[in-house]
Enzyme design. Structure first.
Site: not given
Length: 1513
Positions: A675, A678, A827, A1036
């Protein structure tokens, strides 16, 4: 220059000149033409050329001039002036015993030929002509040629598109012609080497069992006619290797289709030869028996035994090499023909297993090969070679391990070649390229050592040729050049090794003092040791007398690389010297692949694709951004990585995913994307990213194509959709997460090194997740659209899963994060899941056109709160649904969605906070992502006509902020001051074997691996940004962040002033009087307006909707039969099969002959769709071999209704022909249409092509066996399309097309037999009722040379009769009859344009075709094409276009209205004027103002031909 006289002939300038050599006369045999615009003749009397003397001519003009050179043979009995009466046919001019064809060039052409040595008493008379277009005169005298002529068509190639010393494009072109000359078996209709014909079609008899086995096809190995499998397989692998590595060179040279055909010709044969897993036929023909025969392969009568290897008679070298060839082919065909690729791969797997399990040399089993291609040394190199290629094709680690194990048993220090006998050097290259980084130094050292040894320590000839062995000396040098060129491309002494490769190839092309390539360059070989090219044209015999002849080979074996010189550079061009003058498939393979590599690296269009150069002047290079963003997705890949992986610091990871969190059983969830930074695979945001990413590719695919990134884009989508298909294990079970959030987040390191548990979480009927299932359904439905053209089977699979997932989501409702609770902290399913339901239903409607999904989408949307949405994100799809529903809904519903969408964009653009530097700021977490997604939504709104300029500017401003306008770049590896420390585990790690841990997380150094293309989270609301790895809010990276960003960049690229500009009506790309591209575009729109049935989501004629979806009721049985689809014939709504089939054939014919015109106009996808729309219907209508439905709708009943097809309620009977109620004309025409379609789709959809061909065969057999006129069986057709005259023309037509599609001689014989029963002198049209003229063209084109004069005479007689003896209107229209007058003229124009292209009165007939079409476009005083040009028709006799938008009714009142049709029927050709050029634009006049599919077909195909011949790109 002296003695020049200019004579104006029409619009051409013809120059009759004496050449400015000393004395002002032409030399004895040669001279220099000083070329200006117009036509230049040699002296205005025929020149006497001494017998058997080399003649050299040079034609020189400025570099931008286009030159055409040709010659004419004169009457030997009379000294007459040069005259065009002596032009030979079909572009072939026999000047003495040598054949000259038209020669083309730019700037300069040099030509060599010999005068006629066969004339004993009289010298030959020749006239030479030159035509120059463009450019200015340049006076240069040249006495000696440096390149030979480039004949047309078989050996013609335009000048190179880059300034290299030798024309690499021409070499690739000619080398591929050599492979055509080597073909065995039934030759295809596309065969360009026309002196070769079908041969060895009965191959072969099994040498052991004496039974026949089908081994027709393949290549003859060399100048003889044995099919030696081992060296041919080696050639196939090396040839394919070059196409894989340097495919862009073939594309830039315009040779990729021919390259694919060359490979497929031999791989088709290998698939035949591999009859069982452990049985492979490895040779056809007996060596010395074959070598004792000198003649054509077409005339062979000797036995042709077939020899095989088996488990008891093994051949590891042969089986291994064939496995390698098929594995390489699987890679080459992966994108263009995935089904064929899979077949090749399956055989490759089996052959490698056979080779590895049952070991031995093949020549110990096939002993006849011993004296020709003995298996020297070991077979372990072939095992390593095959395993390497299989690893590259599959990515399966077992093959890499096997390859490395085999290689460990080789002796790399002792290898001194790459050849059919030794693959060691090739294995070095592949293992260096494919192995993990820890293993690469070994292979790099071995490869560098090999190249150093060969380049610096191997003998050379005095002129520089690497000399390894006298037998095929050039082959060895070329192969070493290829290996070291690959080493250079892998970073080993790059400049030095590339220069070495160039030097070796240039030696072969001319630097050695001569060319060693037949038909290329200076003093090329003329007497190669090659049987068939040494033979005169049949019916002359061919024997050992031809072998011993000292004359040049009568047939020029273009492109063949001969064996080569000895170690002193000596070379004798002597046919009998098979050591130096032999030619083989093997010799050309490495040579051609090296040339492709040099072409790839030259400063041309084929330059290496690294970071693309910008192809348009935008502020930021959008192509580079698309390129790099796609690299980011490669960096996110989980599972087994493919051999095409470009992000090489990533390797296989998480290959054991995963363990079901409930059952603790393993489930295959290998693959997909991580995703973010990570290593969890969160299904919900990844599915959202997939949908938005795919959406951009659907809307702005031309941008990806223009950037050269479409293959990578398709691969990016397929990587995740493959995973979704795995994850959807049952209709109501979907795995939605792999990996445990905090457990994963507690680990900092590479995904390759993970050891923690990887649980898999799912949703089910009892644990639902409507948001997750709905989003995944949307992603798969979007993918179904994206792959519809390139991989229809995969598209259908995606669509089926999408349907099931939507049903799951809608039936079992709930938020996924209530079921997969681990996702809650990462999420969480916020708000409602109804937006995902609406989103999924919208995409399913777009993918299927089924109204149930539109209704569902609208119902779901009604439960949303559009006024409250402020984003497009993984959590909220409302804004996306607005766009789709505006785009897809019926016009009555659109205002609601338009208002909501405009309100959203206005709110976001004008009322949402911005940072000081202008970034739309919605949320601090991933601030750029939100801005990019809003930019995408509003860019789509702009494209749908809402505040277009303002919203496009907004989208550009937001993206440009991210690229640099905000003071820095926020895209890793791009632009000014980009982020260097993204929060991304694997890119923060050093190369293995260094460990990776939290120390790397805390390091302040830039990430060691550059994560190209990743969009970081972004700045805060004050534009502050810290490039700190630990700040996962601003630094990120995620799949979700890049999706909307990349899709918006694609949109901006699409709208930029670049190649990717929107395709609406194309701007003319050439300076023709009328814009042919626009006409092709609009004519194809007309066919869309004629569609019946469920309309596709790509429908561009939006006033048409689904109609006649229940077609039809069988008129005999009263049972329903599925005849949905097809075209309405005309302005009414009957589907008359006979004229529509005729239209389909003629339309397809134009696409086959002039496909490049459609491609240049950007219309080929639409052209293919137009043909497939009707052929899909024909496949439905042909329900049994001898049953074909030929009409839907009752004529007068239909004609009594005036209204939309969408509103019809009358009965729609279906009428059929059968064995007892035959219709040879209808069945034959439908067979012709399907056979033509089989040719058209052969490259793009071979499975569909095969289906069309099978039906065509059955329909022709039906037509020929059960004879009769269709209108005697379907009597309702009699008053509309009665079968006039004979049906034999349709039988001849169908058989001709089947011969063209199959090459099977039975069909040619049938066509000729049928034609013999026609009356060609009496035909005066090409129409739905009479195909005779079309058959003339095909039989002239396809028949053997002995039969061609008959068809040529008939065709010329037809055109002469039509052009010179048929009435014309006062303004010049050919007038055959009043009903559809333009249609007849257009069809005759097409026939005579084809005649022109076959060499019959070329200029005259092309001019005639142009005059007729131009009359229709405006030269007749007005346009006769709706929506085009000056004063076009506005009231065509066409019901649906005469109707107002619903809900207004439509009736005879609309028919009788004098207003223009409310719907513009773009592209429709009306019937036309009367014989006095009178035309009334009145709807009720169906004679002059009718429109039909049939009218447009010949018209459109002629326009395509004129576009093809125009001076355009």
């Amino acid at each position: 220059m002296r003695g020049r006289t200019c004579v104006l002939v029409g619009a051409l300038t013809t120059v009759l000149l004496t050449v400015g050599l000393p004395g002002g006369v032409l030399g004895d045999c040669g001279g220099t033409f000083l070329a200006e615009n117009g036509t230049i003749k040699s002296p205005n009397y025929p020149k006497k050329y001494p017998n058997n003397q080399l003649c050299v001519y040079t034609i020189k003009a400025s570099p931008d001039a286009r030159i055409k050179f040709w010659c004419e043979k004169m009457n030997l009995e009379k000294s007459v002036g040069c005259t065009k009466d002596w032009l030979c046919v079909n572009g072939l001019y026999t000047c003495g015993k040598y054949k000259l064809k038209e020669v083309y060039g730019e700037g300069e052409v040099r030509v060599e030929f010999r005068s006629d040595a066969s004339v004993k008493k009289k010298p030959g008379f020749l006239c030479f002509y030159v035509r120059v277009s463009g450019g200015e005169y340049v006076a240069t005298t040249t006495s000696q040629p440096t390149t030979t002529m480039k004949p047309n068509p078989s050996a013609q190639k335009s000048s190179t598109s880059c300034r290299t010393k030798y024309d690499y494009d021409e070499i690739l072109h000619k080398s591929l012609l050599f492979y055509e000359a080597q073909r065995s078996g039934y030759l295809p209709t596309t065969q360009r080497v026309t002196w070769r014909h079908d041969s060895a079609t009965d191959d072969a008899i099994d040498a052991d069992t004496q039974r026949r086995v089908d081994l027709e096809g393949g290549y003859y190995d060399a100048g003889d006619h044995v099919k030696f499998g081992f060296p041919i397989a080696s050639a196939a692998t090396v040839l394919t290797w070059g196409a894989i590595e340097y495919g862009d060179a073939y594309k830039a040279a315009g040779e990729m289709p021919e390259m694919l055909a060359a490979v497929k010709w031999i791989t088709d044969y290998f698939l035949k030869a591999h009859v069982e897993p452990n049985v492979l036929y490895g040779q056809v023909g007996k060596g010395w028996l074959d070598h004792g025969y000198w003649g054509r392969p077409e005339d062979m009568t000797m036995d042709r035994p077939a020899y095989k290897i088996t488990a008891s008679k093994p051949g590891s070298d042969l089986a291994g090499e064939t496995a390698a060839a098929l594995a390489a082919a699987a890679i080459l065909f992966q994108q263009t023909d995935p089904t064929y690729s899979a077949t090749c791969l399956q055989h490759a797997r089996e052959l490698y297993n056979f080779a590895d399990t049952y070991r031995g040399k093949y020549s110990d089993s096939i002993t006849d090969a011993n004296q020709f291609y003995k298996g020297y040394g070991t077979y372990v190199d072939e095992l390593a070679w095959a395993a390497s290629w299989l690893y590259r094709a599959t990515g399966e680690s077992q093959y890499l391990q096997k390859a490395q194990q085999h290689y460990a048993n080789l002796y790399p220090e002792g290898t001194s070649e790459l050849s059919w006998a030794d693959k060691t050097a090739g294995v070095m290259v592949l293992l260096l390229q494919l192995s993990h980084s820890a293993d690469q130094p070994t292979y790099r050292n071995h490869l560098e050592s090999f190249c150093e040894r060969m380049i610096k320590n191997t003998p050379r000839t005095p002129k520089g040729l690497l000399f390894i062995s006298k037998w095929g000396s050039l082959r060895y040098a070329a192969n070493v050049a290829f290996v070291c060129l690959r080493a250079a491309d892998l970073g080993i002494n790059t400049e030095e090794y590339r220069l070495f490769a160039e030097q070796q190839i240039h030696y072969m092309l001319g630097d050695g003092g001569r060319s060693y390539v037949v038909g290329f360059g200076h003093n090329p070989p003329e007497r190669p040791h090659h049987k068939s090219s040494s033979c005169q044209d049949p019916p002359a015999s061919c024997s050992w007398n031809d072998f011993h002849s000292t004359d040049p080979n009568p047939q020029v074996l273009y492109g063949a690389l001969v064996g080569g010189p000895d170690k002193y550079d000596n070379f004798n061009d002597v046919r009998s010297d098979y050591v130096t003058n032999e030619v083989t498939c093997d010799y050309n393979a490495g040579f051609q692949s090296t040339v492709a590599g040099l072409r790839y690296h030259a400063n041309c269009d084929g330059k290496p694709i690294t970071t693309p150069s910008p192809s348009c002047s935008t502020k930021y290079d959008y192509d580079e951004i698309l390129h790099k963003s796609l690299l980011f997705y490669e960096a996110q890949r989980s599972g087994y990585l493919p051999t095409t992986q470009r992000v090489t610091w990533r390797h296989d990871s998480a290959t054991d995913d995963a363990i079901d969190a409930d059952t603790q059983r393993r489930v295959d969830l290998e693959g997909g994307y991580y995703d973010a930074g990570d290593h969890v695979k969160f299904g919900f945001p990844i599915a959202s990213a997939a949908t938005v990413l795919t959406w951009g590719a659907i809307e702005y695919g031309d941008a990806y194509k223009a950037a050269g990134e479409m293959p990578e884009m398709l691969a990016a989508v397929k990587w995740i959709t493959d995973y979704f298909l795995k994850a959807h294990v049952e209709p109501n079970v979907l795995y939605g997460q792999v990996g445990k959030g905090w457990l994963d987040h507690g680990y900092w390191g590479r995904p390759e090194d993970m050891t923690m548990d990887r649980p898999a979480y799912k949703i089910t009927a009892s644990k639902p997740g409507s948001d997750l299932a709905g989003e995944t359904a949307a992603a798969l439905a979007a993918a179904a659209i994206l792959f519809q053209q390139t991989d229809p089977t995969y598209s259908a699979t995606c669509l089926q899963h999408a349907r099931e997932l939507y049903n799951f989501a809608d039936t079992y409702r709930g938020k996924y994060s209530d079921s997969i609770t681990d996702a809650n902290q990462f999420y969480k399913g916020y708000g409602t899941y109804v937006d995902e339901l609406a989103w999924a239903a919208s995409w399913l409607y777009r993918a299927t056109g089924e109204s149930q999904y539109l209704q569902k989408a609208q119902q779901h949307y009604a439960n949303l709160y559009p006024e409250g949405t402020s984003e497009l994100s993984w959590a909220d799809k409302t804004a996306g649904v607005m766009v789709l529903l505006l785009q897809l809904s019926h016009s009555a519903d659109q205002p609601t969605y338009r208002n909501h969408l405009e309100s959203f964009c206005e709110r976001m653009i004008k009322n949402t906070p911005r940072t000081p530097k202008g970034l739309l700021f919605i949320s601090k977490w991933g601030s750029l992502r939100y801005a990019a997604n809003v930019a995408f939504v509003c860019l789509r709104a702009a494209d749908l006509g809402i505040n277009t300029e303002e919203y496009r500017l907004f989208a550009e401003q937001q993206i440009h902020y991210m690229l640099g306008d905000g003071g820095r770049s926020y895209v890793v590896g791009f632009g000014h001051n980009p982020p260097e420390r993204p929060h991304h585990k694997s890119s923060s790690c050093q190369d293995p074997p260094a460990s990776c841990s939290w120390n790397d997380f805390h390091s302040t150094d830039p990430n060691p691996q550059v994560l190209y293309g990743a969009l970081v989270g972004g700045p805060d609301k004050y534009d502050n940004f810290n490039d700190v790895r630990s700040d996962y809010v601003t630094n990120e990276v995620t799949c979700d962040y890049n999706a909307g960003f990349q899709s918006t960049v694609a949109g901006l690229r699409y709208h930029a002033n670049c190649d990717g500009k929107p395709i609406t009506t194309p701007s003319p790309s050439c300076s023709t009087k009328y814009d042919y591209d626009e006409i092709l575009h609009k004519s194809l729109l007309f066919y869309e307006a004629q569609r019946s049935g469920y309309l596709p989501t790509t429908q561009r004629v939006t006033w048409r909707h689904d109609s006649a979806t229940d077609d039809a009721i069988d008129a005999d049985t009263q049972r329903r039969v599925d005849l949905e689809g097809g075209y309405y014939d005309a302005g009414d709504h009957v589907k008359f099969g006979f004229p529509i089939a005729s239209a389909a054939t003629v339309l397809t014919w134009g696409a086959i002959e002039y496909g490049d015109a459609y491609k240049a106009a950007g219309e080929m996808p639409e052209m293919l769709a137009a043909v497939k729309w009707i052929t899909d219907y024909f496949l439905k209508a042909h329900v049994e071999p001898n049953v074909l439905y030929g009409q839907v709708g009752k004529g007068w009943l239909d004609h009594g209704y005036w209204g939309r097809p969408e509103d019809m309620t009358m009965d729609r009977p279906a009428y059929k022909i059968t064995a007892s109620k035959p219709g040879s004309d209808l069945a034959g025409e439908t067979a012709a249409a399907l056979a033509a379609a089989a040719i058209l789709f052969q490259q793009t959809d071979p499975t569909y092509s095969a289906t069309c061909l099978q039906h065509a065969r059955e329909l022709y057999n039906f037509a020929d066996t059960y004879r009769g006129k269709y209108s005697d069986s379907i009597t309702d057709a009699n008053q509309f399309y009665k079968g006039y005259g004979t049906y034999v023309d349709e039988l001849a037509w169908a058989a001709s097309w089947l011969y063209r599609a199959t090459g099977e001689s039975q069909y040619l014989q049938k066509a000729q037999q049928h034609y013999a029963n026609l009356y060609p002198e009496g035909t005066s049209e090409l129409s739905w009722a009479d195909k005779t003229a079309g058959v003339m063209v095909l039989l002239l084109q396809l028949s053997h040379s002995a039969d061609q004069p008959t068809y040529r005479n008939h065709l010329e007689s037809f055109c002469e009769r039509m052009i010179k003896n048929t009435p014309r209107t006062p303004k010049g229209l050919l007038f055959i009859r009043k009903w559809g007058s333009l249609r007849y003229a257009a069809n005759v124009a097409f026939v005579c344009l084809r005649a022109a292209d076959l060499g019959i009165n070329t200029e005259e007939y092309r001019l005639f075709a142009e005059q007729q079409i131009h009359y229709m476009l405006g030269d007749g005083g007005r346009s006769y094409v709706v929506g085009f040009g000056h004063n076009p028709p506005e009231r065509p006799h066409h019901r649906s276009s005469s109707c107002q938008d619903p809900p207004a009714s439509c009736s005879v009142d609309d028919r009788d209205s004098t207003d223009p049709n409310p719907q513009v029927l773009y592209g429709a050709l009306v019937g036309g004027p009367d014989k006095n050029d009178n035309f009334n634009d009145v709807r009720i006049d169906h004679v002059t103002n009718e429109v039909t599919c049939d009218y447009n077909a010949g018209f459109q195909s002629t326009v395509a031909g004129l576009r093809y011949h125009a001076n355009c790109g």
